[in-house]
Every structure is written in structure tokens, then in C-alpha cells.
Design a protein around this motif. Structure first.
Motif, PDB file in Angstrom:
ATOM      1  N   GLY A   1       0.757  -1.304   0.049  1.00  0.00           N
ATOM      2  CA  GLY A   1       0.000  -0.196  -0.010  1.00  0.00           C
ATOM      3  C   GLY A   1       0.839   1.318  -0.090  1.00  0.00           C
ATOM      4  N   GLY A   2       1.628   1.521  -0.901  1.00  0.00           N
ATOM      5  CA  GLY A   2       2.298   2.709  -1.039  1.00  0.00           C
ATOM      6  C   GLY A   2       1.586   3.825  -1.631  1.00  0.00           C
ATOM      7  N   ARG A   3       1.664   4.015  -2.873  1.00  0.00           N
ATOM      8  CA  ARG A   3       0.941   5.063  -3.621  1.00  0.00           C
ATOM      9  C   ARG A   3      -0.560   4.658  -3.592  1.00  0.00           C
ATOM     10  NH1 ARG A   3       3.333   4.862  -9.517  1.00  0.00           N
ATOM     11  NH2 ARG A   3       3.126   2.913  -8.990  1.00  0.00           N
ATOM     12  N   GLU A   4      -0.757   3.407  -3.880  1.00  0.00           N
ATOM     13  CA  GLU A   4      -2.220   3.062  -3.576  1.00  0.00           C
ATOM     14  C   GLU A   4      -2.905   3.394  -2.422  1.00  0.00           C
ATOM     15  OE1 GLU A   4       0.493   0.967  -4.298  1.00  0.00           O
ATOM     16  OE2 GLU A   4       0.087   0.684  -6.446  1.00  0.00           O
ATOM     17  N   ALA A   5      -2.150   3.524  -1.302  1.00  0.00           N
ATOM     18  CA  ALA A   5      -2.991   3.836  -0.080  1.00  0.00           C
ATOM     19  C   ALA A   5      -3.166   5.278   0.197  1.00  0.00           C
ATOM     20  CB  ALA A   5      -1.987   3.433   1.061  1.00  0.00           C
ATOM     21  N   ILE A   6      -2.210   5.969  -0.653  1.00  0.00           N
ATOM     22  CA  ILE A   6      -2.701   7.672  -0.549  1.00  0.00           C
ATOM     23  C   ILE A   6      -3.831   7.802  -1.366  1.00  0.00           C
ATOM     24  CG2 ILE A   6      -1.829   9.559  -1.550  1.00  0.00           C
ATOM     25  CD1 ILE A   6       1.110   8.523  -1.474  1.00  0.00           C
ATOM     26  N   ALA A   7      -4.216   6.929  -2.528  1.00  0.00           N
ATOM     27  CA  ALA A   7      -5.555   7.053  -3.238  1.00  0.00           C
ATOM     28  C   ALA A   7      -6.501   6.653  -2.208  1.00  0.00           C
ATOM     29  CB  ALA A   7      -5.431   6.172  -4.344  1.00  0.00           C
ATOM     30  N   THR A   8      -6.291   5.526  -1.804  1.00  0.00           N
ATOM     31  CA  THR A   8      -7.572   4.873  -0.619  1.00  0.00           C
ATOM     32  C   THR A   8      -7.621   5.914   0.515  1.00  0.00           C
ATOM     33  OG1 THR A   8      -6.550   2.779  -0.735  1.00  0.00           O
ATOM     34  CG2 THR A   8      -7.983   3.262   1.191  1.00  0.00           C
ATOM     35  N   ALA A   9      -6.833   6.866   0.952  1.00  0.00           N
ATOM     36  CA  ALA A   9      -7.058   7.801   1.894  1.00  0.00           C
ATOM     37  C   ALA A   9      -8.020   8.968   1.460  1.00  0.00           C
ATOM     38  CB  ALA A   9      -5.827   8.501   2.494  1.00  0.00           C
TER      39      ALA A   9
ATOM     40  N   LEU B   1      -2.181  10.860   5.420  1.00  0.00           N
ATOM     41  CA  LEU B   1      -1.838   9.868   4.348  1.00  0.00           C
ATOM     42  C   LEU B   1      -2.412  10.544   3.145  1.00  0.00           C
ATOM     43  CD1 LEU B   1      -1.006   6.970   3.478  1.00  0.00           C
ATOM     44  CD2 LEU B   1      -3.536   6.203   4.348  1.00  0.00           C
ATOM     45  N   ALA B   2      -3.464  11.200   3.002  1.00  0.00           N
ATOM     46  CA  ALA B   2      -3.963  11.450   1.792  1.00  0.00           C
ATOM     47  C   ALA B   2      -3.089  12.593   1.129  1.00  0.00           C
ATOM     48  CB  ALA B   2      -5.310  12.054   2.134  1.00  0.00           C
TER      49      ALA B   2
END
Lengths: 239, 239
Positions: free
Chosen positions: B169-177, B212-213
């Protein structure tokens, strides 16, 4: 003997003696005292070479005062023994009441270390040779419990993941299945029901969501229910 | 040497040599050949007393032909050796492409056994002393990955559980946030970002959903992101 000992919250895994981690097994061998759950198997306790063994098992339905008593016992033990192990079925951080035990130990100034364990869901997936995620089919899985009684209208409590794993999912899983059907999930959605994973009396049943909604023939032992399209049997999969 | 050997899909756990199961460690010691992932640590491979070691690592982004090659290698090995171990980081049944390997081995008539491993999420919870479930706060947790690029409108892909754990969850977690904020989740929702869990270079950061966002300062190593109200630090919790 030190003034205050150290407490290790250790995951025992699903039950089989050799499904604890190497670190957990070593700590059991070195422990002065081990406080263990009702879900921990006798063969696992054979790894405790020298420890005083204290059963602190709770079964679902007992009142939460029991947890406060366990918290107090842990603090007492850390004041009497150098190496205290709190051995929990599965993994301590999943459905294990670890927050309450950590809070009590920290408030008493006691050092705590957590050693993870094999949670029942992944042991069940291994036993059934059924991956919880599957490329193009399932990229999310939820582990959950339900405290709602069958018939209650609590649709929001069912996670929206591709694969669902309900812990302690006997009667509660039947209610889940009824709700999922009401939400429009396919009646043919494959379901696995597992009892006593990794133990000599392990049982694995393959049913459908529609069958689960009608009831379960597995009243005994801890039941785990896994469902979703990823639970479909492979063409040449052994039962 | 038998005509056809047996293959064990074994979970290596998060990396530390003693966070494999006792069963997994024994199988590594007895194996004739071990095919291992890029995520498996060198210290783990020291447990392979006599085995031929074959790296079959794939990193995210490589094309899926690599998986077909691994499947073929596994079948070839089972025809040459009695005891074959396929060693996978974490647990084989969670984000491990086990379905493809099981299908290939079963099609070739080869006996397979799965040995579970400590999945990164529970190792991360242990390392941070942060339970994934918490009485009255979180009774469900989802493990998921995202294949969507940041900016894509894929709200449905974020599970509805109390606790969320995003693997890789690198870049993907930013999108999730960003999506969770858009859905109305509290900006102050606590988040844990963990790198290289259980290894000497382990890093644990506590941030908020709003932070995170805005991005992550952790570009290297496998990143795990855990978020939800259960991730709140306890009053006397050590960092």
C-alpha cells in the motif's frame, strides 16, 4: 528474580502443536508461568518445559468480569515471575481482547511484547487448500464476528469484501447468509464451513450460500465460515 | 527417489527467521529443493540444511508470464525431487498466487500440502502492539490490495470494515485515503504505516488519514498501511 517481569502475548495458532511460530515455541519452553485460553490444546502445553500452567479460559457468553480478572492475574504474575507468557488461541491481535490486556499491563508499568500467531482463517485456507484471494476474482478478504442475533436487521455489519470469513460463525453465519441473499448475492456462492482446524477432529464441508441460509449441521466446536467466489473448488482439487 | 515428489506451499511469515511456524522450519530442514520468493529473507534460507535453493522472485510490475514459469518449475521439481518446498513471504493463501500454483500441480497429478504462515498484517499489529480488532470499536478487519491507479474513481473497491489493512500500500494507500475522506471518514482517523515488519530495518509511523491523503515519505520496501479507530494509540502505549 527481577522486581517486575516481562509479559509475552503469544499466538498459539489454530491448535496443532507445530503451527505455533518458532519464537512462540521457544518462549513457551523458557516461560516461568503460562496463562492459557480454553482454545489452547493440551499438546501445545507440552511445549511448556518448566512453567506453572494457569487456565484462564473463557467461553463465549461468560460475562466480561472474567476479562478483568485475567488482566489482574497477568499483572500479578508479572510481579512474581520473570518471564510470563499469555498464550492465546489463533493470533492475539485478532478477536483476542488484547487491547484490554495491553492497557492493564501498560498502566502497571509492565513491559509487553506481542508474538503473532497463525489466525484460524489462514490455517483453514491451508487445510482446505483454498486461497482466500484469487487473481481476477478476489483481491479483498474480511475477517469479522457478529454479535447480532439472527433476525436482527443489521445489514451494515456485513463487510463488502470479495471473500468473507466469519469467526465464531455458527448461528451467526446462518444470519449472515440470509442477509447476503437478501442483498442479492448468488445463492450458488460457494461456502466452506470448517471445525477444529488443524486438529485430529478437523471437519471441512463445502456448501452453498443458499444451503448455509437454511442452517448448519455443525453445532460443536469453534466454527469458521468462509464464503465468496474464491471458495469455488478447482477442477482437480482433492476434497 | 519416488516417481513423483510432494510439494509443500509454505508461508515464510514476515521475514524474521523465528516467525515461521515450527512445521515450516522442519520442512525447510528436510527439503530437497526450495523455490523461494524475493520477499524471503536470507536468514530464513539458513534453515534449509540440504536443499537446492532456487530463487523465483517476482516484483510487482513484472509480467504474469513469470508466474507460468514458476508453475512449470514447480512441476519439474516434483518430478526430480521427493520433497519440494515452495516458500512464500507471509501466508501462501493471502495475495500469494497460490491458486495458480495449486491448479498447475493438481493438473500434473502432484500431491500438495499447504503450511500457513504469519501474514504481514498480524505481524505488523504485533510489532506496533496495536490490535486489529477492539471490543466496542472494531469487530471487522479487511485485508486488501488495490490495482487501481491514484485518481481512478473506484470507491467500491474499498472494503466497509472497521479496520482496513492495505497490502503493498504505497501510492495505492494514498489514493485509498483520498477516497475515504471523500466518503466522509474522519480526517483524524488514526493510521499506521509499517515497512519491513519484523526485520532489522523495521519502521513504524503513526499518522492520520488526512496526512496519508497528502502523501507518504516511505518509498522503499514493502509498505503496509493499517487504518481505523482501533489504530488509536493507548494512553500509556510505548511508541
Amino acid at each position: 528474580m527481577p522486581a517486575v517481569g516481562k509479559v509475552f502475548l503469544v499466538g498459539a495458532g489454530p491448535g496443532a502443536r507445530d503451527l505455533i511460530t518458532v519464537r512462540g515455541a521457544r518462549l513457551l519452553g523458557e516461560a516461568d508461568v503460562v496463562l492459557y485460553d480454553a482454545l489452547v490444546t493440551p499438546e501445545m502445553l507440552e511445549l511448556c518445559a518448566q512453567a506453572v500452567l494457569i487456565p484462564v479460559g473463557k467461553r463465549a457468553g461468560q460475562r466480561s468480569a472474567a476479562q478483568e480478572h485475567i488482566n489482574a492475574q497477568l499483572v500479578d504474575c508479572a510481579r512474581q515471575y520473570a518471564r510470563v507468557v499469555r498464550l492465546k488461541g489463533g493470533d492475539p491481535m485478532l478477536f483476542g481482547r488484547a487491547d484490554e490486556e495491553l492497557t492493564a499491563l501498560e498502566a502497571a508499568g509492565i513491559d509487553v511484547e506481542v508474538v503473532p500467531g497463525i489466525t484460524t482463517a489462514v490455517a483453514a485456507a491451508a487445510a482446505a487448500r483454498q486461497p482466500l484471494t484469487k487473481r481476477g476474482v478476489a483481491r479483498s478478504v474480511a475477517f469479522f464476528t457478529s454479535s447480532t442475533a439472527p433476525g436482527e436487521d443489521d445489514l451494515a455489519a456485513i463487510p463488502s469484501t470479495d471473500t468473507l470469513v466469519q469467526y465464531m460463525g455458527g448461528r451467526e453465519a446462518i444470519a449472515t447468509a440470509q442477509r447476503l441473499l437478501a442483498q442479492g448475492r448468488r445463492p450458488e456462492t460457494p461456502v466452506l464451513v470448517l471445525e477444529n482446524v488443524s486438529r485430529p477432529d478437523e471437519r471441512i464441508a463445502r456448501i452453498t450460500l443458499a444451503q448455509l441460509a437454511l442452517g448448519l449441521d455443525t453445532p460443536h466446536g469453534p466454527v469458521l465460515v468462509m464464503l465468496g467466489e474464491a471458495m469455488a473448488a478447482r477442477a482437480q482439487q482433492p476434497t
